[in-house]
Design a protein around this motif. Structure first.
Motif, PDB file in Angstrom:
ATOM      1  N   VAL A   5       0.805  -1.217   0.000  1.00 19.75           N
ATOM      2  CA  VAL A   5       0.000   0.000   0.000  1.00 19.75           C
ATOM      3  C   VAL A   5       0.841   1.270   0.000  1.00 19.75           C
ATOM      4  O   VAL A   5       0.301   2.366  -0.231  1.00 19.75           O
ATOM      5  CB  VAL A   5      -0.972   0.016   1.195  1.00 19.75           C
ATOM      6  CG1 VAL A   5      -1.994  -1.112   1.059  1.00 19.75           C
ATOM      7  CG2 VAL A   5      -0.227  -0.089   2.526  1.00 19.75           C
ATOM      8  N   LEU A   6       2.148   1.156   0.235  1.00 22.88           N
ATOM      9  CA  LEU A   6       2.997   2.342   0.258  1.00 22.88           C
ATOM     10  C   LEU A   6       4.453   1.926   0.234  1.00 22.88           C
ATOM     11  O   LEU A   6       4.829   0.891   0.799  1.00 22.88           O
ATOM     12  CB  LEU A   6       2.731   3.167   1.529  1.00 22.88           C
ATOM     13  CG  LEU A   6       3.458   4.512   1.645  1.00 22.88           C
ATOM     14  CD1 LEU A   6       2.948   5.500   0.586  1.00 22.88           C
ATOM     15  CD2 LEU A   6       3.279   5.104   3.047  1.00 22.88           C
ATOM     16  N   GLY A   7       5.258   2.740  -0.431  1.00 21.37           N
ATOM     17  CA  GLY A   7       6.704   2.593  -0.384  1.00 21.37           C
ATOM     18  C   GLY A   7       7.333   3.869   0.135  1.00 21.37           C
ATOM     19  O   GLY A   7       6.881   4.973  -0.199  1.00 21.37           O
ATOM     20  N   ALA A 282       9.441  -2.993  -6.184  1.00 19.08           N
ATOM     21  CA  ALA A 282       8.284  -3.608  -5.526  1.00 19.08           C
ATOM     22  C   ALA A 282       7.025  -2.775  -5.725  1.00 19.08           C
ATOM     23  O   ALA A 282       5.913  -3.311  -5.722  1.00 19.08           O
ATOM     24  CB  ALA A 282       8.567  -3.787  -4.036  1.00 19.08           C
ATOM     25  N   LEU A 283       7.190  -1.476  -5.917  1.00 21.27           N
ATOM     26  CA  LEU A 283       6.056  -0.582  -6.186  1.00 21.27           C
ATOM     27  C   LEU A 283       5.809  -0.419  -7.681  1.00 21.27           C
ATOM     28  O   LEU A 283       5.048   0.469  -8.095  1.00 21.27           O
ATOM     29  CB  LEU A 283       6.311   0.773  -5.543  1.00 21.27           C
ATOM     30  CG  LEU A 283       5.903   0.978  -4.073  1.00 21.27           C
ATOM     31  CD1 LEU A 283       4.399   0.976  -3.906  1.00 21.27           C
ATOM     32  CD2 LEU A 283       6.558  -0.016  -3.138  1.00 21.27           C
ATOM     33  N   PRO A 287       5.536   6.500 -10.232  1.00 22.54           N
ATOM     34  CA  PRO A 287       6.092   7.815  -9.884  1.00 22.54           C
ATOM     35  C   PRO A 287       5.921   8.094  -8.391  1.00 22.54           C
ATOM     36  O   PRO A 287       4.896   7.767  -7.790  1.00 22.54           O
ATOM     37  CB  PRO A 287       5.266   8.785 -10.727  1.00 22.54           C
ATOM     38  CG  PRO A 287       4.777   7.963 -11.873  1.00 22.54           C
ATOM     39  CD  PRO A 287       4.531   6.591 -11.299  1.00 22.54           C
ATOM     40  N   GLY A 288       6.962   8.691  -7.803  1.00 21.82           N
ATOM     41  CA  GLY A 288       6.946   8.969  -6.375  1.00 21.82           C
ATOM     42  C   GLY A 288       6.900  10.452  -6.085  1.00 21.82           C
ATOM     43  O   GLY A 288       6.701  11.285  -6.977  1.00 21.82           O
ATOM     44  N   VAL A 308       6.401   6.529  -2.416  1.00 15.70           N
ATOM     45  CA  VAL A 308       5.848   6.004  -3.668  1.00 15.70           C
ATOM     46  C   VAL A 308       4.534   5.312  -3.340  1.00 15.70           C
ATOM     47  O   VAL A 308       4.489   4.419  -2.489  1.00 15.70           O
ATOM     48  CB  VAL A 308       6.805   5.017  -4.350  1.00 15.70           C
ATOM     49  CG1 VAL A 308       6.200   4.531  -5.664  1.00 15.70           C
ATOM     50  CG2 VAL A 308       8.177   5.631  -4.578  1.00 15.70           C
ATOM     51  N   GLU A 309       3.481   5.733  -3.993  1.00 20.14           N
ATOM     52  CA  GLU A 309       2.172   5.094  -3.827  1.00 20.14           C
ATOM     53  C   GLU A 309       1.876   4.259  -5.061  1.00 20.14           C
ATOM     54  O   GLU A 309       1.990   4.754  -6.198  1.00 20.14           O
ATOM     55  CB  GLU A 309       1.082   6.146  -3.629  1.00 20.14           C
ATOM     56  CG  GLU A 309       1.270   6.983  -2.370  1.00 20.14           C
ATOM     57  CD  GLU A 309       0.138   7.961  -2.154  1.00 20.14           C
ATOM     58  OE1 GLU A 309      -0.892   7.823  -2.846  1.00 20.14           O
ATOM     59  OE2 GLU A 309       0.282   8.867  -1.311  1.00 20.14           O
ATOM     60  N   PRO A 310       1.493   3.012  -4.878  1.00 21.77           N
ATOM     61  CA  PRO A 310       1.181   2.190  -6.047  1.00 21.77           C
ATOM     62  C   PRO A 310      -0.053   2.698  -6.750  1.00 21.77           C
ATOM     63  O   PRO A 310      -0.984   3.228  -6.130  1.00 21.77           O
ATOM     64  CB  PRO A 310       0.953   0.789  -5.440  1.00 21.77           C
ATOM     65  CG  PRO A 310       0.555   1.058  -4.028  1.00 21.77           C
ATOM     66  CD  PRO A 310       1.294   2.303  -3.606  1.00 21.77           C
TER      67      PRO A 310
END
Length: 315
Positions: A5-7, A282-283, A287-288, A308-310
């Protein structure tokens, strides 16, 4: 289905804990610290069930007697506690860790396993600042970035891709945050090759790296003296480009770099960027967003924080 859910990517430096009173660039230091807080709040808002912390180890949990390319903590995890970082047993999720290990190996990333893993600030700095007061268990994934030969960056990207697939294979609706700890650019006063130390300090460091198991603290005072006496070497131009590539989703291009490429561009400490590549892969190289960057000579490092949000992540 379980999902990431988040990087988050964040630099680490124990000098934040021990040398804050010597900071000259106070506004930069505070901006970086505040960005860690912002990232911590975003992690809290993502409501993770577990955090995979991808980080390095600075020869307080691994030594030259045995140092795999990738190691997953699948049982007890203990913080070394150097320089004010978390010490002692950490909250973990062995069932998730073991399932991830099996899935990674099935997908072609042969991670080493540790049922009693000691971690240092390469992981615990993130626990201290990014998971502060959050009741989130950790699964540590340690990448060898200092004992040559190092895993190729493209293998770290493959690790990240396989980690995403392994998360999706987990049972239930687990929410997973992936945290990358390390970088950005910096130059450590360490031997370029542990097999060929060039002076008395490097010989001492290699001795500590080889013989530190069970008694790393015996070497730590001189180790830290060597580090803190180092001249700061920060490649802020590279750091800015790297963060810009993260924001545009272009970190994949670093997969073709070699260790020599990284060292020329970002110093030997820049080898920690492998953790960011793993997280970004992994994401899905989405774009972050950069939260902060500061070249901090007092901490010997280019300090960055980003998220970074998927794509398609639901609240």
């Amino acid at each position: 289905m379980a999902r990431i859910v988040l990087g988050v990517g964040a630099s680490h430096s124990t000098l934040m804990n021990t040398h804050w009173d010597r900071v000259v660039h106070t506004e930069d230091a505070e901006r970086f610290r505040d960005a860690l807080g912002e990232a911590r709040d975003a992690i809290a808002a993502a409501r993770p069930d577990v955090a995979v912390v991808v980080g390095s180890n600075h020869f307080r949990g691994f030594w030259l007697d045995l140092i795999p390319a990738f190691t997953l903590g699948v049982g007890e995890v203990v913080g070394a506690g150097e320089a004010g970082t978390p010490k002692g047993p950490q909250r973990t999720h062995p069932a998730v860790a073991r399932a991830l290990a099996e899935a990674l190996i099935e997908r072609g990333t042969e991670v080493a396993l540790s049922a009693r893993l000691q971690i240092d600030h390469g992981q615990t700095h993130a626990i201290q600042y990014l998971l502060r007061d959050l009741d989130v268990p950790v699964v540590p994934l340690v990448v060898n970035v200092f004992a040559v030969p190092l895993p190729r960056p493209d293998r770290c990207v493959a690790l990240g891709h396989n980690l995403a697939e392994a998360v999706r294979a987990l049972p239930g609706d687990l929410r997973v945050v992936v945290i990358a700890s390390g970088g950005l650019s910096h130059q450590l006063p360490w031997p370029a090759d542990w097999r060929d130390p060039q002076n008395a300090d490097e010989e001492f460091l290699v001795e500590a790296w080889l013989n530190g198991r069970g008694e790393w603290e015996r070497y730590d005072e001189r180790r830290r003296a060597i580090i803190t006496a180092a001249r700061p070497v920060i490649f802020s131009g590279f750091d800015e480009r790297f963060l810009a590539d993260l924001e545009s989703g272009d970190l994949r291009r670093y997969a073709s770099w070699t260790s020599a490429d990284i060292e020329r561009a970002a110093g030997n400490g820049g080898q920690e960027l492998r953790t960011w590549l793993t997280m970004a892969a992994a994401l899905g190289f989405a774009p972050g967003r950069r939260l902060a960057y500061a070249a901090m000579p007092e901490w010997l490092t280019g300090m960055g924080v980003a998220m970074v949000e998927p794509a398609g992540t639901a609240p």
